[in-house]
Scaffold this active site. Structure first.
Site, PDB file in Angstrom:
ATOM      1  N   HIS A 146     -14.533   0.418  -0.562  1.00 50.83           N
ATOM      2  CA  HIS A 146     -13.401  -0.465  -0.222  1.00 50.83           C
ATOM      3  C   HIS A 146     -12.291   0.281   0.512  1.00 50.83           C
ATOM      4  CE1 HIS A 146     -14.532  -3.545  -3.607  1.00 50.83           C
ATOM      5  NE2 HIS A 146     -15.342  -3.580  -2.568  1.00 50.83           N
ATOM      6  N   CYS A 182       1.290   5.510  16.240  1.00 48.93           N
ATOM      7  CA  CYS A 182       0.047   6.258  16.028  1.00 48.93           C
ATOM      8  C   CYS A 182       0.203   7.646  16.653  1.00 48.93           C
ATOM      9  CB  CYS A 182      -1.127   5.513  16.688  1.00 48.93           C
ATOM     10  SG  CYS A 182      -2.668   6.477  16.726  1.00 48.93           S
ATOM     11  N   ALA A 195     -12.936   4.330 -21.056  1.00 49.98           N
ATOM     12  CA  ALA A 195     -13.714   5.214 -20.172  1.00 49.98           C
ATOM     13  C   ALA A 195     -13.602   6.683 -20.597  1.00 49.98           C
ATOM     14  CB  ALA A 195     -13.231   5.041 -18.729  1.00 49.98           C
ATOM     15  N   TYR A 241       0.834  -1.222   0.000  1.00 49.82           N
ATOM     16  CA  TYR A 241       0.000   0.000   0.000  1.00 49.82           C
ATOM     17  C   TYR A 241       0.862   1.263   0.000  1.00 49.82           C
ATOM     18  CZ  TYR A 241      -3.920  -3.099   0.415  1.00 49.82           C
ATOM     19  OH  TYR A 241      -4.827  -4.088   0.142  1.00 49.82           O
ATOM     20  N   SER A 282     -15.072  -5.232 -13.417  1.00 53.30           N
ATOM     21  CA  SER A 282     -15.203  -6.569 -14.030  1.00 53.30           C
ATOM     22  C   SER A 282     -16.425  -7.310 -13.505  1.00 53.30           C
ATOM     23  CB  SER A 282     -13.946  -7.393 -13.725  1.00 53.30           C
ATOM     24  OG  SER A 282     -13.813  -7.531 -12.304  1.00 53.30           O
ATOM     25  N   ASN A 326     -12.756   1.885  -5.942  1.00 57.50           N
ATOM     26  CA  ASN A 326     -11.355   2.291  -6.028  1.00 57.50           C
ATOM     27  C   ASN A 326     -10.894   2.942  -4.731  1.00 57.50           C
ATOM     28  OD1 ASN A 326     -11.592   1.437  -8.648  1.00 57.50           O
ATOM     29  ND2 ASN A 326     -11.829   3.490  -9.505  1.00 57.50           N
TER      30      ASN A 326
END
Ligand code: APR
Length: 231
Positions: free
Chosen positions: A107, A134, A218, A54, A176, A90
């Site tokens: 998500h 944190c 797109a 990520y 998809s 996304n």
């Protein structure tokens, strides 16, 4: 003509901005195992492998920009009398950067990190590792990407279900149709009596469920479709 439009987007709307999709050839799942980087078990097994997956995608956001498809959805939201809700699968921030206001990331988001110790969610472009501290509770070892992994509940499902139940137009763009519950939204919309349209590069797994199907890139088919809606 339409009063309540719900738009579902997937990785295909960001492809021409230079962000990899998942299941196209050369996509993310051709280079990483889902169970290693997109499940809670994978994170428990090797948190730094997941953080780095990520971190890399988060850092790539600085070098990409929204494309004509993202921008066309903003024009629709600003110019149509009815309501427009974008529900995106996304985790990139291209819809926001294009100017979408009514937007739900079902998500999660690359630019958010969550502390499992105190629950704090921070928005950041930084990179993290398993020992990162944190800033809220000052404890380390509890930070994770604020991403919905396989086996976890998507976000905003109540809002999404409410919007689908009341929509009269459902547009699916660049997905998809491989992952539920997003892949089932078209059936909920049909049940609500909505007109359903698929705008994609090729037929999705749920193509036959749509009243209307328009194929192409797109950045070509979305602006054209929006223009027709605004006529
Ligand atoms: N224009 C339009 N559609 C495109 C383009 C493009 N330029 N390029 C690719 N596509 C289409 C592909 O044909 C494909 O149908 O976008 C779709 C991308 O599909 P996936 O890679 O499966 O991405 P997505 O549907 O968003 O995946 C859903 O799966 O892994 C999980 O959480 C992840 O949100 C993701 C979810």
């Amino acid at each position: 003509m339409y009063n309540n439009i719900v738009i579902l987007t997937g990785a295909g709307i960001s492809a021409e901005s230079g962000i990899s999709t998942f299941r196209d050839s050369g996509g993310l799942w051709a280079n990483y195992r889902v169970e290693d980087v997109a499940t809670p078990e994978g994170f428990d097994r090797n948190p730094d492998l997941v953080h780095n997956f990520y971190n890399k995608r988060r850092s790539e956001l600085a070098s990409v920009r929204p494309n004509e498809a993202h921008i066309a959805l903003v024009a629709l939201e600003l110019n149509i009398k009815g309501s427009v809700l974008v529900v995106t699968q996304n985790v990139d921030d291209l819809h926001e950067r294009a100017g979408s206001q009514n937007l739900l990331h079902m998500h999660g988001e690359l630019l958010k990190v969550r502390c499992e110790r105190c629950g704090e969610v921070i928005r950041t472009h930084e990179s993290f590792n398993k020992d990162s501290v944190c800033q809220s509770c000052k404890r380390s070892g509890g930070l994770r990407p604020d991403i919905v992994w396989f086996g976890e509940l998507p976000k905003y499902m109540d809002e999404i279900s409410f919007a689908l139940a009341g929509c009269d137009l459902f547009i699916s763009i660049g997905t998809s149709g491989a992952v539920y519950p997003a892949a089932g939204f078209v059936q909920v919309a049909r049940g609500a009596g909505a007109h359903t349209v698929e705008l994609n590069l090729e037929r999705s797994e749920g193509a036959s469920l749509f009243h209307e199907r328009i194929y192409g890139k797109a950045t070509e088919v979305v602006p054209k479709y929006v223009k027709e809606l605004l006529m």
